[in-house]
Structures are given as C-alpha cells and as structure tokens.
Design a protein around this motif. Structure first.
Motif, PDB file in Angstrom:
ATOM      1  N   ARG A 148       0.802  -1.267  -0.014  1.00 53.62           N
ATOM      2  CA  ARG A 148      -0.087   0.091  -0.045  1.00 53.62           C
ATOM      3  C   ARG A 148       0.963   1.264  -0.081  1.00 53.62           C
ATOM      4  O   ARG A 148       2.073   1.409   0.715  1.00 53.62           O
ATOM      5  CB  ARG A 148      -0.859   0.027   1.193  1.00 53.62           C
ATOM      6  CG  ARG A 148      -1.765  -1.034   1.224  1.00 53.62           C
ATOM      7  CD  ARG A 148      -3.000  -0.938   0.417  1.00 53.62           C
ATOM      8  NE  ARG A 148      -3.945  -2.160   0.428  1.00 53.62           N
ATOM      9  CZ  ARG A 148      -3.779  -3.232  -0.486  1.00 53.62           C
ATOM     10  NH1 ARG A 148      -2.742  -3.337  -1.119  1.00 53.62           N
ATOM     11  NH2 ARG A 148      -4.742  -4.153  -0.093  1.00 53.62           N
ATOM     12  N   ALA A 149       0.738   2.275  -0.973  1.00 53.93           N
ATOM     13  CA  ALA A 149       1.354   3.488  -0.837  1.00 53.93           C
ATOM     14  C   ALA A 149       0.348   4.629  -1.355  1.00 53.93           C
ATOM     15  O   ALA A 149      -0.474   4.658  -1.838  1.00 53.93           O
ATOM     16  CB  ALA A 149       2.398   3.300  -1.871  1.00 53.93           C
ATOM     17  N   VAL A 150       0.867   5.621  -0.492  1.00 59.81           N
ATOM     18  CA  VAL A 150      -0.066   6.981  -0.714  1.00 59.81           C
ATOM     19  C   VAL A 150       1.209   8.044  -0.882  1.00 59.81           C
ATOM     20  O   VAL A 150       2.226   7.955  -0.573  1.00 59.81           O
ATOM     21  CB  VAL A 150      -0.713   7.415   0.408  1.00 59.81           C
ATOM     22  CG1 VAL A 150      -1.887   6.288   0.670  1.00 59.81           C
ATOM     23  CG2 VAL A 150      -0.114   7.456   1.599  1.00 59.81           C
ATOM     24  N   ARG A 151       0.783   9.072  -1.984  1.00 59.10           N
ATOM     25  CA  ARG A 151       1.389  10.199  -2.029  1.00 59.10           C
ATOM     26  C   ARG A 151       1.970  10.906  -0.988  1.00 59.10           C
ATOM     27  O   ARG A 151       1.224  11.238   0.194  1.00 59.10           O
ATOM     28  CB  ARG A 151       0.912  10.852  -3.182  1.00 59.10           C
ATOM     29  CG  ARG A 151       1.893  12.147  -3.508  1.00 59.10           C
ATOM     30  CD  ARG A 151       1.407  12.753  -4.899  1.00 59.10           C
ATOM     31  NE  ARG A 151       2.285  13.784  -5.232  1.00 59.10           N
ATOM     32  CZ  ARG A 151       2.278  14.398  -6.580  1.00 59.10           C
ATOM     33  NH1 ARG A 151       1.287  13.913  -7.342  1.00 59.10           N
ATOM     34  NH2 ARG A 151       3.194  15.268  -7.047  1.00 59.10           N
ATOM     35  N   ALA A 152       3.235  11.348  -0.861  1.00 55.78           N
ATOM     36  CA  ALA A 152       3.625  12.283   0.203  1.00 55.78           C
ATOM     37  C   ALA A 152       4.546  13.242  -0.401  1.00 55.78           C
ATOM     38  O   ALA A 152       5.011  13.274  -1.682  1.00 55.78           O
ATOM     39  CB  ALA A 152       4.435  11.190   1.436  1.00 55.78           C
ATOM     40  N   ALA A 153       4.929  14.149   0.673  1.00 55.07           N
ATOM     41  CA  ALA A 153       5.890  15.172   0.033  1.00 55.07           C
ATOM     42  C   ALA A 153       7.387  14.957  -0.063  1.00 55.07           C
ATOM     43  O   ALA A 153       7.775  13.930   0.675  1.00 55.07           O
ATOM     44  CB  ALA A 153       5.823  16.540   1.330  1.00 55.07           C
ATOM     45  N   GLY A 154       7.917  15.533  -1.136  1.00 57.18           N
ATOM     46  CA  GLY A 154       9.540  15.205  -1.433  1.00 57.18           C
ATOM     47  C   GLY A 154      10.162  16.254  -0.671  1.00 57.18           C
ATOM     48  O   GLY A 154       9.756  16.987   0.081  1.00 57.18           O
TER      49      GLY A 154
END
Length: 670
Positions: free
Chosen positions: A359-365
């Motif tokens: 499972r993966a969700v977008r996050a800040a770079g």
C-alpha cells in the motif's frame, strides 16, 4: 492489418540454439550469408506475428506473443526444407536476444537490463495467490541455496560449466570477425544447459556476450568493445572457478530470481528518474532514498519490437504510473515527490516489490539540499569512487542499489576538446575534491559525459547547452566512468546549496528551472531550455576567457601516465580479431616488453609475453596443418592479462579521484 516495422521481435536464447542445431553442416556454413540477405528484406507486423517475404513463393512467419519468440515452433517457413531450413535459423539470428529474466514466474520488478511485463489488470483476489506463491518459492529457493552453499559444485554443474567454458574459449579464439552464427548458437546452447543445471550467473553472462558480439558484428551504435571484453572476462572467470571448484560456489551460481524481504513501513523520497534503453527493452527506472539513507529503485521497462520506437517508448514511460501500491503518481512526479509505503518488500539490490499487499500514498518530497537526501553528497568524492569500484566485483544481482552512482557538487568550466571516440564531454571542477588535482586553482577536474549516447534521448542536447555556461554551479548525480582521469556520466542536475565560504561571484550563471521541477532536471527525459539557465553578458565569452574565479585556459586533456594501453590493446585485439592476430614480429614484441618494463610494469610485460606465447602455441600434423585444440591454454593466458588490466585500471581510477598526479599513479603494481 499488417504494418511495416524496422525491428524484429526478441527471441529466447534456447530457441536460437535449437533452431541452428537443426541445420545440416552444409547449411550452417551458409547461415551468416543467409542472415545478411534476410536482413535486407522488409518486415511487417500484424498483432503477435512478424512476416518476411523471403521470395515470391516463400514467406517466413514469427509468432511472438509479447514481442518474444518463446518456442522454436513459433518460427515457421513455407519453403520445402522447413523446418530444417536456413531461413528459420537466419531469422532467429537477426532477432535480438530476450533477457533470461523473462521466464514465467519471475518477479515483476525489473532493472535497466531486465524486462518488465505489462501492468497487471488482474483483480486483487487473483493476484494474491500469485504473490504468496512467489514469496514461498523465493523462501524455498533461498533455503536451498543456503544448504548448498557449503558444498562444492555438483558433477552436473561442473560438466555444464566446462561445456560453457569451451564454448567461450572458442568465441574468444575466433574473435568478433570469426564468431559467426554457429559459434554464437553453441554458446547459447551451453548457456541453456548451464541454466538448467542451476548456474544462473554464468548463463546470463554468456547471453550478454552473444548480445554484445552481435552488436559488434553489425556495427550497432551502442557497441562498446570494453563491454564485450568485460563480458568475456566475467564468463571465463566464472566458468574457470566452477570447473576447478574454487571460489564461493553460491556466489558463482547466482540466483534465478531476486529474494524480497519484508520491510514494513517505508518513507521514500524521490531522487531522479533515468531512461533505460537496450536492444530489446525500453522504459525508465526511478531512484528514491528512504529515511535511513538507503537507495531503492522502481522501474517501468517493457519489450520493444521496433528499434525506431525504443527511444520514444523510454521517454513516454516517464509519464506512466509508478507500479507501487495505488498511488496515482508518474515516474517524473515521483522523482520530485515522495511515497509513504506500508507492507513494503525490497530485494538485497534495492528493488522495491510491487505485490498486491503493498500500500502506498503520495507524500511530500524534499530538496536535494535537505535531509535525508543531502547526506548522499556529504561523502567525499574519493570515498564514493572507492565504493563504486568495490561494488563492480560483486554479482550484479547482489550490488546495492546506487553503488555505482556519484553525488557531487561541481562548477562547470567548459567543453573538453574531445572525449573517447569523439564523444561530447564537459569539464567541471568538483567542489570538495582533492586540492590542486589537475585544476589550476585547486579542486578536482572531472569530465562530464552523456548518460546515454542515443540521439532520441535528451542527454546530448542538455550537455551541449550546459557547455555554454562556464561558471555554473550544480549539484549533480552521475554514474562513474572508469578511466585514468576522473569521468562521470551525467544523469541529473539540481540547484546546489549556497556556498559556505565566499559569496558567489557577481554575474555568474545559475540554474533557474520552473518551480514544478523542484530545482532538479532528469537529463535523459527533460530538455533544458535557455531560460532554465540564468545567464549574463559574461556568457558571450568562451570557456577559456578570464571569468571571475576561474583559471585562464582549461586543464590539458593530454594524459601522461603508465603505458597500460600496451597490454590493454592486446587484450582487446584478441577479442576483436581472434587468437591468430597476437603473433607480431619479434621486434614489435620486444618493443612492447621494453616499454612496459621501463615503466615499472614488469608483471604486465610477463603477462603479455605469456599471452603471445599461448597464442602462437599451435600443434601441427605431419602435413603442416594446424591441429585444432580447445584453446584452453590461450584463454587462461588471456584471462590473466584481462584481470590484471581490470585491477590496474580500477587502481588508476581510484588514484585519479584521490588527486594523485598522473605520472605517479602507476608506481607499484597491483
């Protein structure tokens, strides 16, 4: 509807071996000529079938689901001699070799030299059993390898290794010019036998040799003689060790698939994305770093059946969604953003698993100047080079991700007069490098080369534009190019941190990319524009003009170092023209030996003498005809010389990055 295509489908190595083995001895002698004639015929594609009109009455059809001919029955010819006809064999010789990793059941994750299947459209409930089966097989394979690691090679493995060794020796003795279709097919047949015996690493090395040999014989633009030499050296080294029972057996065998371990939760920060372009596959691989500073990769690489469409396919893959969980994030976006992953799996080489449980969700770079990414640039350049050179001796599947990458802060100096083979190069001063090493005002001077030479990628155009901005400070990522002068294949650039000492000289250029690019550029996928480089009137000057803070004139490109090339060229000459070419006149041999001994390279001189003696040691019958042998003694002498050259080149490269003067780098042999 059939459409014209400029490429052939890929073919599995064992299919080539089987089809060529079915020819009579008379037809095998005609195979190279038949392949050359068939290459001139137009090829059309309709779905999974490639069709070639051999003549007015004969058609050749290749059935290649997924652009790969997986079975000899998939090659059909309408002539009277089929299936034992030369047309079928000529066709498979023209097809690029499919990667061994394309076998059913292999893991979905890929590297730049492996193929990735299309994104699965199976529902989750159908994908779960497959993932559990792969995990179970991976664990069972790992346990089996651990149980066998203490024992030596089995008789079956020894026999397969010796077969592969003899085939490799024959290719080396024949050289590029003499290793035609029959010699290649025999090497592929031996590779298939080795793979069935569980010798996965030697089998992959043999397939790589055939691929590079084909590129050399066809004059392919991506052919590099150094790659072919390295492939033959690895193949003969592996088979020699397995045949004699020396060395770590488990490492020599290699593995059929990557083992993935549970990582739990991972916070990933995108780093950059590079295009992948090979004879059979095209796509991208994205690099990320986790909170602990470890590098990881996730790739999108697909087979291609048309060489003309390979570069656009690689560039377009940058816009495809990252196959990691359900995060709607393209590879280009991931190179500047981040991911929060649960249930992550990762191989020892850093490849991220894409199973259904992930499972993966977008996050800040983060910026390259912020932690944890900035720590990659904190390591001294010489230490990074030592790490990259040490990783080259490891099996490919066991190398940590990014072990060959360098992270440097540089200041551009200007274009170099010429690179190897006339390739474009750009000189830069490495900040924090060795003081006084080649640079007139201190700092290590590094040659920046293109990440890939294909004109369909953006590397060359971007390097040419960067060459117009001497004085530009950059934070760069590149791949080490081993040489006796510091060289780097440039992959990505970004904005450097503010200088901690003196303020930047007024009027010097700076990187000014749009905000949506997060102050970084993937040089293979994105083209720099003039507006991305904030310049001033000073840029009308040439690189050798007086720019504030820079030396007048660029460092000399004329190398002055040990004559290592004397032995290295003979090693390459054997690969190019075969065993018979290493029989020069006595005067030439004496001159080469004197030059090496005068430079203190006594071991190199002795290896060269032994190589020539082995090449000339041919028994003859009572009629004066050369008696065929297995070329084992010659291959052993060549392997010793090639390994010595490799170790000496690595030592010279490390010394160059450490800032040692060129004339002192060869003191003391390895």
């Amino acid at each position: 509807m059939a459409e014209r295509t400029s490429g052939w489908p890929a073919v599995r190595p064992e299919v080539v071996a089987e089809v060529v083995a079915g020819l009579s001895a008379r037809l095998q002698k005609r195979l190279d000529g038949a392949a050359a004639k068939l290459a001139e015929r137009p090829v059309t594609r309709c779905g999974d079938e490639w069709r070639v009109e051999v003549d007015e009455e004969t058609a050749l059809v290749l059935h290649a689901p997924g652009a790969v001919v997986a079975d000899a029955a998939g090659v059909r010819c309408g002539c009277l001699l089929a299936p034992a006809c030369v047309h079928r064999a000529a066709a498979v010789m023209l097809c690029p070799l499919a990667e061994l990793a394309e076998e059913p059941g292999e893991p979905e994750e890929v590297t730049p030299t492996e193929a990735a299947p299309a994104p699965s459209e199976e529902p989750q409930e159908r994908r779960e059993p497959r993932e559990s089966r792969e995990s179970r097989e991976s664990r069972e394979s790992q346990k089996s390898q651990e149980a066998q690691s203490e024992a030596g090679p089995t008789p079956v493995e020894v026999a397969a290794a010796r077969h592969l060794h003899r085939a490799g020796c024959a290719v080396l003795a024949a050289g590029v010019s003499g290793a035609g279709a029959v010699a290649q097919a025999e090497l592929l047949r031996a590779a298939h036998r080795a793979r069935l015996a569980g010798l996965y690493r030697p089998a992959a090395a043999a397939v790589a040799v055939v691929t590079r040999l084909r590129a050399a014989r066809s004059g392919a633009p991506d052919h590099r003689l150094a790659d072919l030499v390295a492939g033959l050296r690895e193949l003969l080294d592996l088979t020699t060790a397995l045949s004699t029972g020396s060395g770590p057996v488990a490492e020599l065998r290699g593995t059929a698939r990557q083992a993935y371990g549970e990582e739990g939760g991972l916070r990933l920060y995108g780093l950059f994305t590079e295009p992948v372009l090979t004879a059979t596959h095209a796509g991208v691989v994205s690099w990320a770093v986790d909170a602990g500073g470890r590098l990881s990769t996730v790739a999108e690489v697909m087979p291609h059946g048309d060489a003309a469409a390979a570069a656009p396919q690689a560039v377009g893959a940058g816009n495809r969604t990252v196959r990691l969980g359900e995060a709607p994030l393209s590879h280009r976006e991931f190179s500047r953003a981040g991911l929060a992953v649960q249930g992550a799996t990762r191989s020892a080489a850093g490849r991220l698993g894409a199973g259904a449980s992930v499972r993966a969700v977008r996050a800040a770079g983060v910026a390259w100047t912020a932690e944890p990414v900035a720590a990659l640039w904190a390591e001294p350049a010489a230490a990074q080079v030592a790490r990259a050179l040490a990783a080259e001796s490891l099996p490919y599947e066991g190398r940590p991700a990014g072990s060959d990458l360098l992270f440097l802060d540089v200041t551009l100096l200007g274009p170099a007069p010429a690179g190897p083979g006339g390739a474009p190069r750009l000189l830069a001063r490495c900040e924090g490098g060795a003081d006084g090493a080649d640079g007139a005002d201190g700092g290590l001077v590094v040659g920046l080369c293109t990440g890939h030479e294909h004109p369909g990628l953006a590397f060359r155009a971007n390097l040419a534009l960067l060459a117009t901005t001497p004085g530009l400070r950059l934070r760069v990522i590149g791949r080490l190019e081993r040489s006796d002068r510091p060289e780097l294949r440039l992959l990505a650039i970004g904005t450097p941190p503010e200088p901690s000492t003196a303020p930047e000289a007024p009027g010097l250029p700076s990187l000014a990319v749009p905000a949506d690019r997060a102050d970084r550029v993937n040089l293979g996928l994105e083209r720099l524009q003039t507006a991305d480089l904030r310049t001033t009137d000073l840029q009308t000057a040439t690189a050798t003009d007086a720019v504030p803070g820079f030396p007048v004139g660029l460092p000399s490109e004329a190398p002055y170092g040990p004559p290592v090339h004397v032995l290295g060229r003979r090693v390459e000459q054997a690969v190019t023209t075969g065993r018979h070419a290493l029989a020069p006149s006595a005067a030439t041999a004496a001159a080469d030996g004197s030059l090496l001994r005068a430079a203190g390279l006594v071991t190199a001189a002795e290896l060269l003498d032994a190589l020539r003696a082995a090449a000339d040691d041919r028994r003859r019958d009572v009629f004066g005809r050369v008696v065929p042998d297995d070329h084992d003694a010659f291959a052993g002498s060549w392997l010793a010389a090639a390994c010595y050259t490799e170790e000496l080149a690595a030592a010279l490269c490390a010394a160059a990055w450490a800032g040692e003067p060129a004339m002192d780098r060869h003191r003391g042999e390895v």
